[in-house]
Design a protein around this motif. Sequence first.
Motif, PDB file in Angstrom:
ATOM      1  N   ALA A  46      -2.756 -18.265  -3.331  1.00  0.00           N
ATOM      2  CA  ALA A  46      -1.923 -17.211  -2.767  1.00  0.00           C
ATOM      3  C   ALA A  46      -1.690 -16.099  -3.793  1.00  0.00           C
ATOM      4  O   ALA A  46      -1.693 -14.908  -3.449  1.00  0.00           O
ATOM      5  CB  ALA A  46      -0.587 -17.784  -2.307  1.00  0.00           C
ATOM      6  N   MET A  47      -1.511 -16.488  -5.033  1.00  0.00           N
ATOM      7  CA  MET A  47      -1.327 -15.496  -6.090  1.00  0.00           C
ATOM      8  C   MET A  47      -2.566 -14.619  -6.226  1.00  0.00           C
ATOM      9  O   MET A  47      -2.465 -13.384  -6.336  1.00  0.00           O
ATOM     10  CB  MET A  47      -1.024 -16.200  -7.416  1.00  0.00           C
ATOM     11  N   THR A  48      -3.739 -15.234  -6.186  1.00  0.00           N
ATOM     12  CA  THR A  48      -4.988 -14.469  -6.279  1.00  0.00           C
ATOM     13  C   THR A  48      -5.149 -13.536  -5.084  1.00  0.00           C
ATOM     14  O   THR A  48      -5.570 -12.376  -5.236  1.00  0.00           O
ATOM     15  CB  THR A  48      -6.194 -15.428  -6.360  1.00  0.00           C
ATOM     16  N   ILE A  49      -4.826 -14.018  -3.895  1.00  0.00           N
ATOM     17  CA  ILE A  49      -4.908 -13.177  -2.695  1.00  0.00           C
ATOM     18  C   ILE A  49      -4.030 -11.939  -2.860  1.00  0.00           C
ATOM     19  O   ILE A  49      -4.461 -10.804  -2.591  1.00  0.00           O
ATOM     20  CB  ILE A  49      -4.477 -13.974  -1.449  1.00  0.00           C
ATOM     21  N   MET A  50      -2.810 -12.138  -3.320  1.00  0.00           N
ATOM     22  CA  MET A  50      -1.895 -11.005  -3.464  1.00  0.00           C
ATOM     23  C   MET A  50      -2.353 -10.051  -4.556  1.00  0.00           C
ATOM     24  O   MET A  50      -2.244  -8.822  -4.410  1.00  0.00           O
ATOM     25  CB  MET A  50      -0.485 -11.506  -3.765  1.00  0.00           C
ATOM     26  N   GLU A  51      -2.868 -10.574  -5.629  1.00  0.00           N
ATOM     27  CA  GLU A  51      -3.374  -9.704  -6.690  1.00  0.00           C
ATOM     28  C   GLU A  51      -4.483  -8.797  -6.158  1.00  0.00           C
ATOM     29  O   GLU A  51      -4.511  -7.590  -6.453  1.00  0.00           O
ATOM     30  CB  GLU A  51      -3.900 -10.546  -7.853  1.00  0.00           C
ATOM     31  N   ASN A  52      -5.385  -9.375  -5.360  1.00  0.00           N
ATOM     32  CA  ASN A  52      -6.477  -8.584  -4.791  1.00  0.00           C
ATOM     33  C   ASN A  52      -5.968  -7.570  -3.769  1.00  0.00           C
ATOM     34  O   ASN A  52      -6.450  -6.425  -3.724  1.00  0.00           O
ATOM     35  CB  ASN A  52      -7.506  -9.509  -4.131  1.00  0.00           C
ATOM     36  N   LEU A  53      -5.002  -7.966  -2.949  1.00  0.00           N
ATOM     37  CA  LEU A  53      -4.452  -7.051  -1.955  1.00  0.00           C
ATOM     38  C   LEU A  53      -3.710  -5.893  -2.614  1.00  0.00           C
ATOM     39  O   LEU A  53      -3.794  -4.746  -2.145  1.00  0.00           O
ATOM     40  CB  LEU A  53      -3.504  -7.805  -1.011  1.00  0.00           C
ATOM     41  N   ILE A  54      -3.002  -6.189  -3.677  1.00  0.00           N
ATOM     42  CA  ILE A  54      -2.271  -5.133  -4.389  1.00  0.00           C
ATOM     43  C   ILE A  54      -3.243  -4.106  -4.960  1.00  0.00           C
ATOM     44  O   ILE A  54      -2.991  -2.889  -4.913  1.00  0.00           O
ATOM     45  CB  ILE A  54      -1.401  -5.742  -5.505  1.00  0.00           C
ATOM     46  N   GLN A  55      -4.369  -4.581  -5.464  1.00  0.00           N
ATOM     47  CA  GLN A  55      -5.378  -3.666  -6.002  1.00  0.00           C
ATOM     48  C   GLN A  55      -5.998  -2.828  -4.892  1.00  0.00           C
ATOM     49  O   GLN A  55      -6.247  -1.628  -5.060  1.00  0.00           O
ATOM     50  CB  GLN A  55      -6.477  -4.463  -6.721  1.00  0.00           C
ATOM     51  N   ALA A  56      -6.256  -3.441  -3.746  1.00  0.00           N
ATOM     52  CA  ALA A  56      -6.921  -2.738  -2.651  1.00  0.00           C
ATOM     53  C   ALA A  56      -5.986  -1.797  -1.901  1.00  0.00           C
ATOM     54  O   ALA A  56      -6.367  -0.678  -1.527  1.00  0.00           O
ATOM     55  CB  ALA A  56      -7.519  -3.748  -1.673  1.00  0.00           C
ATOM     56  N   ASN A  57      -4.757  -2.259  -1.656  1.00  0.00           N
ATOM     57  CA  ASN A  57      -3.800  -1.457  -0.890  1.00  0.00           C
ATOM     58  C   ASN A  57      -2.387  -1.946  -1.182  1.00  0.00           C
ATOM     59  O   ASN A  57      -1.930  -2.923  -0.590  1.00  0.00           O
ATOM     60  CB  ASN A  57      -4.093  -1.561   0.605  1.00  0.00           C
ATOM     61  N   PRO A  58      -1.701  -1.300  -2.087  1.00  0.00           N
ATOM     62  CA  PRO A  58      -0.364  -1.763  -2.496  1.00  0.00           C
ATOM     63  C   PRO A  58       0.742  -1.465  -1.488  1.00  0.00           C
ATOM     64  O   PRO A  58       1.904  -1.785  -1.744  1.00  0.00           O
ATOM     65  CB  PRO A  58      -0.136  -0.998  -3.805  1.00  0.00           C
ATOM     66  N   ASP A  59       0.385  -0.884  -0.352  1.00  0.00           N
ATOM     67  CA  ASP A  59       1.394  -0.537   0.657  1.00  0.00           C
ATOM     68  C   ASP A  59       1.717  -1.782   1.486  1.00  0.00           C
ATOM     69  O   ASP A  59       1.158  -2.010   2.557  1.00  0.00           O
ATOM     70  CB  ASP A  59       0.867   0.587   1.545  1.00  0.00           C
ATOM     71  N   ILE A  60       2.619  -2.602   0.967  1.00  0.00           N
ATOM     72  CA  ILE A  60       2.998  -3.874   1.594  1.00  0.00           C
ATOM     73  C   ILE A  60       4.515  -3.946   1.682  1.00  0.00           C
ATOM     74  O   ILE A  60       5.215  -3.660   0.703  1.00  0.00           O
ATOM     75  CB  ILE A  60       2.484  -5.076   0.777  1.00  0.00           C
ATOM     76  N   ASP A  61       5.012  -4.334   2.854  1.00  0.00           N
ATOM     77  CA  ASP A  61       6.463  -4.429   3.040  1.00  0.00           C
ATOM     78  C   ASP A  61       6.961  -5.872   3.156  1.00  0.00           C
ATOM     79  O   ASP A  61       8.110  -6.157   2.831  1.00  0.00           O
ATOM     80  CB  ASP A  61       6.887  -3.655   4.297  1.00  0.00           C
ATOM     81  N   ALA A  62       6.096  -6.755   3.632  1.00  0.00           N
ATOM     82  CA  ALA A  62       6.522  -8.149   3.809  1.00  0.00           C
ATOM     83  C   ALA A  62       5.327  -9.082   3.708  1.00  0.00           C
ATOM     84  O   ALA A  62       4.205  -8.725   4.055  1.00  0.00           O
ATOM     85  CB  ALA A  62       7.217  -8.343   5.158  1.00  0.00           C
TER      86      ALA A  62
END
Length: 369
Positions: free
Chosen positions: A250-266
Motif C-alpha cells: 500500500a505504501m508503494t502504491i501511494m508513493e507511485n500515485l503521489i508521483q503521478a497525480n498528487p491531487d488526492i483527497d481521500a
Amino acid sequence: MKKRLVALLTGTLIAVSVLSGCGGSGQSSSTAEPAPAQEEESSAPEAESAPEAENEPEAEAEPAAEEKSASTEEAVGGNYTIAVMVKDSSTPFWRYLVSGAQEAADELGVTVVEYAPMEAQSLDEQTKQVEDAIQAGVDAICIAPVDSDGIVPALEKANEAGIPVIAINTKANGAKIETFVGIDNEAAAENLAQYMVDELGNEGKVVIIEGNPAGQTSVDRVAGFTTILEKYEGIELTVSQPGYFKRDEAMTIMENLIQANPDIDAVLALNDEMALGAWQALDDAGMTDDVVISGFDGAVEGCNAILGGKLKASMDQDAIGTGYEGVKAAVEVLNGNTVDEWIKIGGTVVNGDNAQDYLDNFAAHGFSE
C-alpha cells in the motif's frame, strides 16, 4: 456481541508449508513448524507442533486419525480437534481471531490447531494445509479462505472426508459450508464509505486500495465502496488498485500515485495495515494534512492511529468474536445441532468517538500495543 475475556493464547499450533520459489527459498516442507511470533507476543507460551499427516511420524501425544472420528458422545469433553486456518501468521488481526478461537476451545473443552501460510495470502500453502488437516484427522475446519474460488477443491476433499467446514471472515464460493461467521462486508463498506463522503463534504478525489482480488472479502468491500461513491457527482474515484492487505504494498502504491497525480483527497483502504502504509507515504510527502484515510479492521494499531490523527475511521470486524463464534459453530455442528447459515458480527464504524472503547475492550482481552 457479548464481550468475553480471552485467556492468553496457549497451545496454538501453526502448520506452514514453504512454497518453492517464495521469499527466495527453494525448499518445501510438509512438516509443521512454529511460525515466527510477533515481537509484541514474544511473552506468549511456545506453540506446539501441528498434527502431522498419516504418512509422517505422529507426535506421541497426538491421537491417531481413526481415534478422532469418534461418535458425538465420545468426542464431547475434549476429544474434538478443530483446525483454524487463517491467511498469515503475523498480522495482528489474525492473532486476535485465533485468540477468540482458543477462548471458545477452552470453554468448550476442545482442541484448536492453527494453520497459517508462511507466505501471506498463499493459496498453494493453504490448499496443502487443508489436505494436511484432513490426513491428520481433524474433526472440523474453520477457514478464512485466501482465494474464495481457488480453495474450493480442497474444501470439497474435506466434505468427502466427512469433515464439517466453517467459513470465517471470508466466504468460500463452493463446497459444502456449514455456516459463514463474519461481517457483512458489502454493507459495512457502504457505511464506512458514506462516513468518509460526509467527511469530504460530498466532493473530492478518492483512491481505493483493494485487498486480494481473489478473496470475496475484497470483492464485497470494493463493491460497497463504489456503490456509495458513485452516488455523488462531486466524488471522483481516481484509482482502485490491489495492495493484497500488505502495508508495504500500500505504501508503494501511494508513493507511485503521489508521483503521478498528487491531487488526492481521500484514501479508502480495505484493512488497517494498508491504511497505515498509505499514511506513511503521504506523511513522507508532507500531505497528511490534506488527505483523509480510512482503514477496515478496527484493530489496536488502527484505533490508536485514529486517536492520533493518522486515520479518520476504520470498521469493526470483531476478529476475536469471529474466532470464538467459528469454533462454537463447529462444535454445534459436530454435536448434531443446526446453526444459522450466516452468523453476522461486527459492522460498526470506528472513529474518534468510540476508538478508545475498542482499545479498552482489546486491553481486557490481553491486547494493548
